[in-house]
Design a protein around this motif. Sequence first.
Motif, PDB file in Angstrom:
ATOM      1  N   ARG A   1       0.842  -1.209   0.000  1.00  0.00           N
ATOM      2  CA  ARG A   1       0.000   0.000   0.000  1.00  0.00           C
ATOM      3  C   ARG A   1       0.876   1.259   0.000  1.00  0.00           C
ATOM      4  NH1 ARG A   1      -3.462  -2.914  -1.801  1.00  0.00           N
ATOM      5  NH2 ARG A   1      -4.622  -4.292  -0.456  1.00  0.00           N
ATOM      6  N   SER A   2       1.921   1.262   0.801  1.00  0.00           N
ATOM      7  CA  SER A   2       2.846   2.402   0.822  1.00  0.00           C
ATOM      8  C   SER A   2       3.509   2.587  -0.537  1.00  0.00           C
ATOM      9  CB  SER A   2       3.943   2.201   1.873  1.00  0.00           C
ATOM     10  OG  SER A   2       3.407   2.190   3.152  1.00  0.00           O
ATOM     11  N   TYR A   3       3.898   1.482  -1.150  1.00  0.00           N
ATOM     12  CA  TYR A   3       4.513   1.540  -2.479  1.00  0.00           C
ATOM     13  C   TYR A   3       3.541   2.149  -3.494  1.00  0.00           C
ATOM     14  CZ  TYR A   3       5.772  -0.001  -7.129  1.00  0.00           C
ATOM     15  OH  TYR A   3       6.028  -0.028  -8.481  1.00  0.00           O
ATOM     16  N   LEU A   4       2.298   1.692  -3.489  1.00  0.00           N
ATOM     17  CA  LEU A   4       1.316   2.185  -4.461  1.00  0.00           C
ATOM     18  C   LEU A   4       1.053   3.682  -4.293  1.00  0.00           C
ATOM     19  CD1 LEU A   4      -1.223  -0.776  -4.587  1.00  0.00           C
ATOM     20  CD2 LEU A   4       0.417  -0.095  -6.350  1.00  0.00           C
ATOM     21  N   GLU A   5       1.203   4.188  -3.072  1.00  0.00           N
ATOM     22  CA  GLU A   5       1.016   5.619  -2.835  1.00  0.00           C
ATOM     23  C   GLU A   5       2.082   6.458  -3.540  1.00  0.00           C
ATOM     24  OE1 GLU A   5       0.899   6.089   1.416  1.00  0.00           O
ATOM     25  OE2 GLU A   5      -1.009   5.027   1.573  1.00  0.00           O
ATOM     26  N   THR A   6       3.207   5.845  -3.901  1.00  0.00           N
ATOM     27  CA  THR A   6       4.295   6.587  -4.556  1.00  0.00           C
ATOM     28  C   THR A   6       4.101   6.680  -6.065  1.00  0.00           C
ATOM     29  OG1 THR A   6       5.733   4.650  -4.935  1.00  0.00           O
ATOM     30  CG2 THR A   6       5.932   5.793  -2.796  1.00  0.00           C
ATOM     31  N   ILE A   7       3.124   5.966  -6.614  1.00  0.00           N
ATOM     32  CA  ILE A   7       2.902   5.936  -8.060  1.00  0.00           C
ATOM     33  C   ILE A   7       1.787   6.902  -8.423  1.00  0.00           C
ATOM     34  CG2 ILE A   7       2.254   4.481 -10.021  1.00  0.00           C
ATOM     35  CD1 ILE A   7       3.269   2.107  -8.320  1.00  0.00           C
ATOM     36  N   PRO A   8       2.046   7.794  -9.389  1.00  0.00           N
ATOM     37  CA  PRO A   8       1.000   8.740  -9.798  1.00  0.00           C
ATOM     38  C   PRO A   8      -0.208   8.008 -10.391  1.00  0.00           C
ATOM     39  CG  PRO A   8       3.090   9.180 -10.931  1.00  0.00           C
ATOM     40  CD  PRO A   8       3.273   7.946 -10.123  1.00  0.00           C
ATOM     41  N   GLU A   9      -1.367   8.594 -10.210  1.00  0.00           N
ATOM     42  CA  GLU A   9      -2.594   8.016 -10.776  1.00  0.00           C
ATOM     43  C   GLU A   9      -2.478   7.951 -12.297  1.00  0.00           C
ATOM     44  OE1 GLU A   9      -5.397   6.779  -9.285  1.00  0.00           O
ATOM     45  OE2 GLU A   9      -4.475   7.103  -7.337  1.00  0.00           O
ATOM     46  N   GLY A  10      -3.201   7.022 -12.905  1.00  0.00           N
ATOM     47  CA  GLY A  10      -3.199   6.891 -14.358  1.00  0.00           C
ATOM     48  C   GLY A  10      -3.163   5.430 -14.757  1.00  0.00           C
ATOM     49  N   ALA A  11      -2.974   5.185 -16.039  1.00  0.00           N
ATOM     50  CA  ALA A  11      -2.991   3.819 -16.570  1.00  0.00           C
ATOM     51  C   ALA A  11      -1.913   2.954 -15.925  1.00  0.00           C
ATOM     52  CB  ALA A  11      -2.824   3.840 -18.081  1.00  0.00           C
ATOM     53  N   GLN A  12      -0.716   3.529 -15.758  1.00  0.00           N
ATOM     54  CA  GLN A  12       0.375   2.762 -15.157  1.00  0.00           C
ATOM     55  C   GLN A  12       0.020   2.391 -13.719  1.00  0.00           C
ATOM     56  OE1 GLN A  12       4.194   4.721 -15.083  1.00  0.00           O
ATOM     57  NE2 GLN A  12       5.126   3.060 -13.949  1.00  0.00           N
ATOM     58  N   HIS A  13      -0.593   3.313 -13.004  1.00  0.00           N
ATOM     59  CA  HIS A  13      -0.991   3.057 -11.621  1.00  0.00           C
ATOM     60  C   HIS A  13      -1.970   1.874 -11.562  1.00  0.00           C
ATOM     61  CE1 HIS A  13      -1.927   3.871  -7.417  1.00  0.00           C
ATOM     62  NE2 HIS A  13      -3.200   3.732  -7.735  1.00  0.00           N
ATOM     63  N   LEU A  14      -2.927   1.841 -12.487  1.00  0.00           N
ATOM     64  CA  LEU A  14      -3.903   0.746 -12.500  1.00  0.00           C
ATOM     65  C   LEU A  14      -3.225  -0.585 -12.756  1.00  0.00           C
ATOM     66  CD1 LEU A  14      -6.911   2.387 -14.375  1.00  0.00           C
ATOM     67  CD2 LEU A  14      -6.739   1.833 -11.939  1.00  0.00           C
ATOM     68  N   SER A  15      -2.289  -0.621 -13.695  1.00  0.00           N
ATOM     69  CA  SER A  15      -1.560  -1.847 -13.998  1.00  0.00           C
ATOM     70  C   SER A  15      -0.745  -2.296 -12.787  1.00  0.00           C
ATOM     71  CB  SER A  15      -0.645  -1.630 -15.201  1.00  0.00           C
ATOM     72  OG  SER A  15       0.099  -2.785 -15.462  1.00  0.00           O
ATOM     73  N   GLU A  16      -0.040  -1.355 -12.164  1.00  0.00           N
ATOM     74  CA  GLU A  16       0.770  -1.671 -10.983  1.00  0.00           C
ATOM     75  C   GLU A  16      -0.120  -2.145  -9.833  1.00  0.00           C
ATOM     76  OE1 GLU A  16       4.265  -0.766 -10.098  1.00  0.00           O
ATOM     77  OE2 GLU A  16       4.840  -0.034 -12.059  1.00  0.00           O
ATOM     78  N   LYS A  17      -1.263  -1.481  -9.672  1.00  0.00           N
ATOM     79  CA  LYS A  17      -2.189  -1.849  -8.603  1.00  0.00           C
ATOM     80  C   LYS A  17      -2.723  -3.265  -8.828  1.00  0.00           C
ATOM     81  CE  LYS A  17      -6.112  -0.022  -6.074  1.00  0.00           C
ATOM     82  NZ  LYS A  17      -7.099   1.038  -5.950  1.00  0.00           N
ATOM     83  N   GLU A  18      -3.025  -3.584 -10.075  1.00  0.00           N
ATOM     84  CA  GLU A  18      -3.513  -4.920 -10.408  1.00  0.00           C
ATOM     85  C   GLU A  18      -2.466  -5.984 -10.056  1.00  0.00           C
ATOM     86  OE1 GLU A  18      -5.531  -6.927 -14.288  1.00  0.00           O
ATOM     87  OE2 GLU A  18      -3.632  -5.919 -14.646  1.00  0.00           O
ATOM     88  N   ILE A  19      -1.220  -5.756 -10.455  1.00  0.00           N
ATOM     89  CA  ILE A  19      -0.151  -6.721 -10.166  1.00  0.00           C
ATOM     90  C   ILE A  19       0.100  -6.784  -8.656  1.00  0.00           C
ATOM     91  CG2 ILE A  19       2.281  -7.314 -10.543  1.00  0.00           C
ATOM     92  CD1 ILE A  19       0.588  -7.705 -13.061  1.00  0.00           C
ATOM     93  N   ALA A  20       0.093  -5.637  -7.994  1.00  0.00           N
ATOM     94  CA  ALA A  20       0.298  -5.607  -6.543  1.00  0.00           C
ATOM     95  C   ALA A  20      -0.777  -6.420  -5.822  1.00  0.00           C
ATOM     96  CB  ALA A  20       0.296  -4.162  -6.044  1.00  0.00           C
ATOM     97  N   ASN A  21      -2.020  -6.253  -6.236  1.00  0.00           N
ATOM     98  CA  ASN A  21      -3.110  -7.021  -5.628  1.00  0.00           C
ATOM     99  C   ASN A  21      -2.955  -8.512  -5.884  1.00  0.00           C
ATOM    100  OD1 ASN A  21      -4.426  -4.867  -4.381  1.00  0.00           O
ATOM    101  ND2 ASN A  21      -5.586  -4.373  -6.223  1.00  0.00           N
TER     102      ASN A  21
END
Length: 119
Positions: free
Chosen positions: A12-32
């Motif tokens: 969760r802390s890591y995801l907070e460092t990524i700006p919102e947008g398409a890349q964030h969604l992809s990273e969030k998906e893999i993180a989950n």
Amino acid sequence: MSGPSSLEETVRSYLETIPEGAQHLSEKEIANLLLEFSALLFEDPEDPSEKILVSDLSAFELDEFLNFYLEDMFPEDAKIREKGKVFLKKFKKFLEKRSLLKKEQEEEWKEFFKENEIR
């Protein structure tokens, strides 16, 4: 700090460092997916309050996640391994910056990254 932070808190802390947008969604998906995978491996049905720690992730778990779990979950996504590699590379940098990897774990991860051509 009250002991080592859990894998979930760290992600969760890591995801907070990524700006919102398409890349964030992809990273969030893999993180989950990493959290889901880790829960399947490590959660104790007898004690669901037991936290999964970053230190629980060895090169073996990373290999299983990248080379089997992702492809099994998304066989139709030809780029899923690449997305996983990008996520793991950035996540590792985040962990190193915050000194959250143990020395032995760092060496294992380094070898895993080399074997899987993650640069």
